[in-house]
Design a protein around this motif. Structure first.
Motif, PDB file in Angstrom:
ATOM      1  N   VAL A  26     -23.930 -17.048 -16.208  1.00 39.83           N
ATOM      2  CA  VAL A  26     -23.483 -17.313 -17.575  1.00 39.83           C
ATOM      3  C   VAL A  26     -24.590 -17.022 -18.577  1.00 39.83           C
ATOM      4  O   VAL A  26     -24.346 -16.433 -19.635  1.00 39.83           O
ATOM      5  CB  VAL A  26     -22.969 -18.767 -17.704  1.00 39.83           C
ATOM      6  N   VAL A  27     -25.816 -17.406 -18.252  1.00 37.95           N
ATOM      7  CA  VAL A  27     -26.943 -17.080 -19.133  1.00 37.95           C
ATOM      8  C   VAL A  27     -27.057 -15.561 -19.271  1.00 37.95           C
ATOM      9  O   VAL A  27     -27.262 -15.034 -20.362  1.00 37.95           O
ATOM     10  CB  VAL A  27     -28.256 -17.698 -18.606  1.00 37.95           C
ATOM     11  N   GLY A  28     -26.892 -14.854 -18.158  1.00 37.15           N
ATOM     12  CA  GLY A  28     -26.905 -13.391 -18.199  1.00 37.15           C
ATOM     13  C   GLY A  28     -25.811 -12.845 -19.094  1.00 37.15           C
ATOM     14  O   GLY A  28     -26.035 -11.907 -19.873  1.00 37.15           O
ATOM     15  N   LEU A  29     -24.614 -13.421 -19.006  1.00 35.84           N
ATOM     16  CA  LEU A  29     -23.512 -12.984 -19.869  1.00 35.84           C
ATOM     17  C   LEU A  29     -23.862 -13.168 -21.341  1.00 35.84           C
ATOM     18  O   LEU A  29     -23.610 -12.288 -22.168  1.00 35.84           O
ATOM     19  CB  LEU A  29     -22.244 -13.783 -19.569  1.00 35.84           C
ATOM     20  N   PHE A  30     -24.421 -14.329 -21.675  1.00 33.87           N
ATOM     21  CA  PHE A  30     -24.754 -14.599 -23.066  1.00 33.87           C
ATOM     22  C   PHE A  30     -25.872 -13.704 -23.580  1.00 33.87           C
ATOM     23  O   PHE A  30     -26.027 -13.530 -24.781  1.00 33.87           O
ATOM     24  CB  PHE A  30     -25.121 -16.070 -23.267  1.00 33.87           C
ATOM     25  N   LEU A  31     -26.642 -13.108 -22.687  1.00 36.41           N
ATOM     26  CA  LEU A  31     -27.681 -12.176 -23.101  1.00 36.41           C
ATOM     27  C   LEU A  31     -27.184 -10.733 -23.126  1.00 36.41           C
ATOM     28  O   LEU A  31     -27.486  -9.977 -24.039  1.00 36.41           O
ATOM     29  CB  LEU A  31     -28.892 -12.289 -22.169  1.00 36.41           C
ATOM     30  N   VAL A  32     -26.425 -10.349 -22.116  1.00 27.81           N
ATOM     31  CA  VAL A  32     -25.999  -8.961 -21.963  1.00 27.81           C
ATOM     32  C   VAL A  32     -24.836  -8.600 -22.890  1.00 27.81           C
ATOM     33  O   VAL A  32     -24.851  -7.548 -23.539  1.00 27.81           O
ATOM     34  CB  VAL A  32     -25.632  -8.669 -20.493  1.00 27.81           C
ATOM     35  N   VAL A  33     -23.828  -9.457 -22.977  1.00 33.05           N
ATOM     36  CA  VAL A  33     -22.622  -9.126 -23.748  1.00 33.05           C
ATOM     37  C   VAL A  33     -22.932  -8.873 -25.225  1.00 33.05           C
ATOM     38  O   VAL A  33     -22.488  -7.858 -25.772  1.00 33.05           O
ATOM     39  CB  VAL A  33     -21.540 -10.204 -23.548  1.00 33.05           C
ATOM     40  N   PRO A  34     -23.696  -9.734 -25.910  1.00 33.86           N
ATOM     41  CA  PRO A  34     -24.000  -9.410 -27.306  1.00 33.86           C
ATOM     42  C   PRO A  34     -24.805  -8.118 -27.459  1.00 33.86           C
ATOM     43  O   PRO A  34     -24.607  -7.376 -28.415  1.00 33.86           O
ATOM     44  CB  PRO A  34     -24.829 -10.607 -27.784  1.00 33.86           C
ATOM     45  N   THR A  35     -25.677  -7.854 -26.509  1.00 37.71           N
ATOM     46  CA  THR A  35     -26.464  -6.619 -26.572  1.00 37.71           C
ATOM     47  C   THR A  35     -25.560  -5.405 -26.437  1.00 37.71           C
ATOM     48  O   THR A  35     -25.667  -4.446 -27.209  1.00 37.71           O
ATOM     49  CB  THR A  35     -27.539  -6.616 -25.469  1.00 37.71           C
ATOM     50  N   LEU A  36     -24.655  -5.436 -25.456  1.00 41.26           N
ATOM     51  CA  LEU A  36     -23.731  -4.319 -25.285  1.00 41.26           C
ATOM     52  C   LEU A  36     -22.797  -4.178 -26.476  1.00 41.26           C
ATOM     53  O   LEU A  36     -22.520  -3.065 -26.938  1.00 41.26           O
ATOM     54  CB  LEU A  36     -22.912  -4.513 -24.003  1.00 41.26           C
ATOM     55  N   SER A  37     -22.321  -5.305 -27.001  1.00 42.98           N
ATOM     56  CA  SER A  37     -21.421  -5.260 -28.157  1.00 42.98           C
ATOM     57  C   SER A  37     -22.130  -4.719 -29.392  1.00 42.98           C
ATOM     58  O   SER A  37     -21.524  -4.011 -30.190  1.00 42.98           O
ATOM     59  CB  SER A  37     -20.881  -6.657 -28.450  1.00 42.98           C
ATOM     60  N   ALA A  42     -19.228  -2.344 -25.139  1.00 42.90           N
ATOM     61  CA  ALA A  42     -18.471  -3.291 -24.318  1.00 42.90           C
ATOM     62  C   ALA A  42     -17.342  -3.913 -25.108  1.00 42.90           C
ATOM     63  O   ALA A  42     -17.435  -4.119 -26.309  1.00 42.90           O
ATOM     64  CB  ALA A  42     -19.390  -4.395 -23.810  1.00 42.90           C
ATOM     65  N   SER A  43     -16.254  -4.189 -24.398  1.00 42.58           N
ATOM     66  CA  SER A  43     -15.228  -5.080 -24.924  1.00 42.58           C
ATOM     67  C   SER A  43     -15.389  -6.355 -24.119  1.00 42.58           C
ATOM     68  O   SER A  43     -14.965  -6.452 -22.974  1.00 42.58           O
ATOM     69  CB  SER A  43     -13.842  -4.482 -24.775  1.00 42.58           C
ATOM     70  N   ALA A  44     -16.056  -7.320 -24.692  1.00 35.97           N
ATOM     71  CA  ALA A  44     -16.553  -8.476 -23.931  1.00 35.97           C
ATOM     72  C   ALA A  44     -15.520  -9.566 -23.701  1.00 35.97           C
ATOM     73  O   ALA A  44     -15.782 -10.488 -22.960  1.00 35.97           O
ATOM     74  CB  ALA A  44     -17.750  -9.056 -24.675  1.00 35.97           C
ATOM     75  N   ASN A  45     -14.376  -9.494 -24.326  1.00 37.70           N
ATOM     76  CA  ASN A  45     -13.436 -10.600 -24.252  1.00 37.70           C
ATOM     77  C   ASN A  45     -12.405 -10.419 -23.143  1.00 37.70           C
ATOM     78  O   ASN A  45     -11.216 -10.555 -23.355  1.00 37.70           O
ATOM     79  CB  ASN A  45     -12.743 -10.781 -25.596  1.00 37.70           C
ATOM     80  N   THR A  46     -12.858 -10.138 -21.945  1.00 36.59           N
ATOM     81  CA  THR A  46     -11.925 -10.008 -20.819  1.00 36.59           C
ATOM     82  C   THR A  46     -11.787 -11.345 -20.115  1.00 36.59           C
ATOM     83  O   THR A  46     -12.682 -12.176 -20.147  1.00 36.59           O
ATOM     84  CB  THR A  46     -12.423  -8.950 -19.817  1.00 36.59           C
TER      85      THR A  46
END
Length: 95
Positions: A26-37, A42-46
């Motif tokens: 989850v910490v990885g998601l909170f770091l990676v998703v905003p960076t990709l967005s 990325a379309s992060a809302n899957t």
């Protein structure tokens, strides 16, 4: 939750209750998703990336239920597609 376990039954308060792998993910998601967005990659809302779904998935693993990752991702993707189509259809019918 920790306080409740410590107060009610301290013997059941173990590190096994702490979802370490999920926390790292989850910490990885909170770091990676905003960076990709930020870069439009990325379309992060899957559905497979939502926190409740990840909690459920981790709970299933801890209980010994075998949930193949490919099946999990494909089912989530299919549900997202059906959900988006249904939502758009309802919105178009009400306009």
């Amino acid at each position: 939750m920790v306080a409740a376990f410590a107060w009610c039954d301290r013997s059941k308060l173990t590190l096994a209750l702490f979802p370490r792998r999920l926390l790292v993910f989850v910490v990885g998601l909170f770091l990676v998703v905003p960076t990709l967005s930020r870069y439009g990659l990325a379309s992060a809302n899957t559905s497979w990336a939502s926190l409740p779904t990840l909690l459920w998935f981790e709970w299933c693993r801890q209980m010994g239920a075998r949930v193949p990752m490919l099946t999990f991702v494909l089912a989530g993707t299919a549900l997202v597609a059906v959900g988006v189509i249904a939502t758009v259809t309802v919105l178009l019918l009400t306009v």
